[in-house]
Design an enzyme around this catalytic site. Structure first.
Site, PDB file in Angstrom:
ATOM      1  N   ASP A 132       0.836  -1.204   0.000  1.00  0.00           N
ATOM      2  CA  ASP A 132       0.000   0.000   0.000  1.00  0.00           C
ATOM      3  C   ASP A 132       0.872   1.256   0.000  1.00  0.00           C
ATOM      4  OD1 ASP A 132      -3.012   1.008   0.962  1.00  0.00           O
ATOM      5  OD2 ASP A 132      -1.374   2.301   1.610  1.00  0.00           O
ATOM      6  N   TYR A 181       3.137   9.862  -0.564  1.00  0.00           N
ATOM      7  CA  TYR A 181       4.277   9.300   0.174  1.00  0.00           C
ATOM      8  C   TYR A 181       5.611   9.549  -0.537  1.00  0.00           C
ATOM      9  CZ  TYR A 181       0.606   6.381   2.402  1.00  0.00           C
ATOM     10  OH  TYR A 181      -0.513   5.909   3.028  1.00  0.00           O
ATOM     11  N   LYS A 226      -2.773   5.944  -4.025  1.00  0.00           N
ATOM     12  CA  LYS A 226      -3.836   6.906  -3.673  1.00  0.00           C
ATOM     13  C   LYS A 226      -3.626   8.217  -4.399  1.00  0.00           C
ATOM     14  CE  LYS A 226      -3.574   4.805   0.861  1.00  0.00           C
ATOM     15  NZ  LYS A 226      -2.121   4.573   1.003  1.00  0.00           N
ATOM     16  N   HIS A 252      -7.237  10.007  -1.541  1.00  0.00           N
ATOM     17  CA  HIS A 252      -6.492   9.943  -0.278  1.00  0.00           C
ATOM     18  C   HIS A 252      -7.229  10.615   0.883  1.00  0.00           C
ATOM     19  CE1 HIS A 252      -2.094   9.453   1.236  1.00  0.00           C
ATOM     20  NE2 HIS A 252      -2.958   9.170   2.171  1.00  0.00           N
TER      21      HIS A 252
END
Ligand code: A2P
Length: 270
Positions: A47, A52, A77, A107
């Protein structure tokens, strides 16, 4: 991945119950190692997210692992401060080095729960993702998106643990056939030192992390603990050969500090 270790989603696909989360893992060797170890240790669900900044390293590890792409469930996301979910997913696919992801989530509901949804539907229609869903959506947000969606979301990924046992959010998601997926099941590490969790761990002969992850599984939730340490990644996956008793589950349920909330977050960051 056996059937018992997956959950059927409302679009007919299956999500592996255990995944590796890589939130706050820096792009580069740390992410590559974590994902590579996870795949070596049998994880088949990774994930990540555009926010990120580590999709490239996730992609590198996926490729270097030698595990066939179709055996690995990959989630990313949509960064909702961007405009177009389709264009952003095309960038993600390049960074990840894959033709499509398995699950693409909004997200957080920036600009309202409906803002990104038509673009998410388009991403699925174009075959860039198999499934679409949301993250950090409250029960009210889920109702709104369900009312207007042509393609309904199949997952709502939220902060969820024994200490954040959002009962009313879970109940509403169940009614809407949306699977809640638990992120930060260890409270980003904070719940591991909870004395009541530690006592159950001691009693059952498992670790606090295993108890907290197992609690999610026994509530039927896909769960994505994060670690950058090989031995912890292994420990966190060793959760399928024991069962918490009803009494242990009830004791853990009682740790909730959200008041059984139907919200996904206590404080919005958007
Ligand atoms: P690290 O990445 O240094 O191993 P969450 O999944 O709730 O976000 O929690 C992640 C945090 O918990 C990270 O700080 C991670 O540290 C730590 N962690 C993950 N698994 C374990 C474990 N089995 N034992 C101890 N700490 C863990």
């Amino acid at each position: 991945m056996t059937e018992e270790r997956t959950r059927l989603l409302s679009d007919g696909t299956r999500i592996p119950l255990l995944g590796l989360g890589v939130w706050q893992v820096p792009n580069g060797k740390t992410t590559v190692d974590a994902v590579r170890w996870a795949l070596e240790l049998g994880y088949r669900h990774i994930d990540t997210a555009q926010a990120y900044g580590n999709e490239e390293s996730v992609g590198q590890a996926l490729h270097e692992s030698g595990v066939p792409r179709e055996e690995i469930y990959v989630t990313t996301k949509f960064l909702p401060s961007a405009k177009d979910p389709v264009a952003e997913l095309e960038h993600s696919l390049k960074r990840l080095g894959v033709d499509q992801v398995d699950l693409y989530l909004v997200h957080w509901p920036k600009g309202g729960p409906l803002r990104a949804w038509p673009g998410m539907e388009k991403a699925k229609e174009r075959g860039l993702t198999t499934s679409v869903g949301v993250s950090n959506f409250s029960a009210a947000d889920l109702d709104k998106v369900m009312d207007s969606a042509v393609i309904p979301p199949v997952v709502n990924q939220v902060q969820f643990s024994a200490v954040e046992y959002r009962r009313r959010l879970l109940a509403r998601a169940d009614e809407l056939a949306i699977a809640l997926e638990a992120y930060s099941p260890l409270g980003t590490g904070r719940h591991l030192t909870d004395a009541r969790v530690a006592a159950i761990a001691e009693r059952t002969g498992h670790t606090p992390a295993q108890v907290l992850i197992r609690w999610c599984l026994q509530h039927g939730l896909p769960v994505i603990p994060k670690s950058t340490h090989r031995e912890r990644i292994a420990e966190n996956a060793d959760v399928f050969d024991f069962t918490l008793s009803d009494a242990d589950m009830a004791e853990l349920d009682a740790l909730d500090r959200t008041g059984g909330s139907d919200r996904a977050v206590e404080g919005k960051w958007w």
